[in-house]
Design a protein around this motif. Sequence first.
Motif, PDB file in Angstrom:
ATOM      1  N   VAL A   1       3.561  -3.502 -10.993  1.00  0.00           N
ATOM      2  CA  VAL A   1       3.514  -2.496  -9.931  1.00  0.00           C
ATOM      3  C   VAL A   1       4.181  -3.073  -8.691  1.00  0.00           C
ATOM      4  N   ASP A   2       5.106  -2.297  -8.121  1.00  0.00           N
ATOM      5  CA  ASP A   2       5.756  -2.671  -6.875  1.00  0.00           C
ATOM      6  C   ASP A   2       6.416  -1.420  -6.311  1.00  0.00           C
TER       7      ASP A   2
ATOM      8  N   THR B   1       0.858  -1.179   0.000  1.00  0.00           N
ATOM      9  CA  THR B   1       0.000   0.000   0.000  1.00  0.00           C
ATOM     10  C   THR B   1       0.892   1.226   0.000  1.00  0.00           C
ATOM     11  N   GLY B   2       0.344   2.340  -0.439  1.00  0.00           N
ATOM     12  CA  GLY B   2       1.094   3.590  -0.455  1.00  0.00           C
ATOM     13  C   GLY B   2       1.796   3.829  -1.775  1.00  0.00           C
TER      14      GLY B   2
ATOM     15  N   VAL C   1      -0.824   2.774  -4.386  1.00  0.00           N
ATOM     16  CA  VAL C   1      -1.570   1.531  -4.230  1.00  0.00           C
ATOM     17  C   VAL C   1      -2.541   1.721  -3.066  1.00  0.00           C
ATOM     18  N   ILE C   2      -3.808   1.522  -3.342  1.00  0.00           N
ATOM     19  CA  ILE C   2      -4.839   1.672  -2.327  1.00  0.00           C
ATOM     20  C   ILE C   2      -5.003   0.371  -1.550  1.00  0.00           C
TER      21      ILE C   2
ATOM     22  N   LEU D   1       8.559  -9.742  -7.668  1.00  0.00           N
ATOM     23  CA  LEU D   1       7.757  -8.526  -7.755  1.00  0.00           C
ATOM     24  C   LEU D   1       6.309  -8.820  -7.373  1.00  0.00           C
ATOM     25  N   ALA D   2       5.590  -7.792  -6.963  1.00  0.00           N
ATOM     26  CA  ALA D   2       4.244  -7.957  -6.412  1.00  0.00           C
ATOM     27  C   ALA D   2       3.264  -8.549  -7.419  1.00  0.00           C
TER      28      ALA D   2
END
Length: 128
Positions: free
Chosen positions: A75-76, A4-5, A104-105, A38-39
């Motif tokens: 995204v990461d 998140t963030g 990232v919410i 990675l995410a």
Amino acid sequence: MRLTGSALRLTVFIGENDTWHHKPLFAEIVHRAHRAGLAGASVFRGVEGFGATSRIHTSRLLSLSEDLPVAVVIVDTEDRVRAFLPQLDELVTEGLVTLDPCEVIHCDTGGTGTDPGTGGATEAGRQR
């Protein structure tokens, strides 16, 4: 994994027919991103587009294009994405690679039944 963030979104724009050692290039990027921890990574197939050659590729029936545009999105955290960039230097010889800051919410794959890398439910999520 929880993310998140502030994050960094990496987008690789390539052609559907681009290859790496006789495998689809988009698949090689996704598998390397997975091995790098990675995410998540997703591949999106475009219906129409053009790149450096200015040749339009389209999925419209009359055009019969077989090399549609593809976007691989990862995204990461910024550090993890930037650490992955040298691998892309090796893989992507033609195409466009962009980096965008993002926020990232919600991303929590710890038993929630969803997997952001697939854009939908995992097997466990489908069985509920």
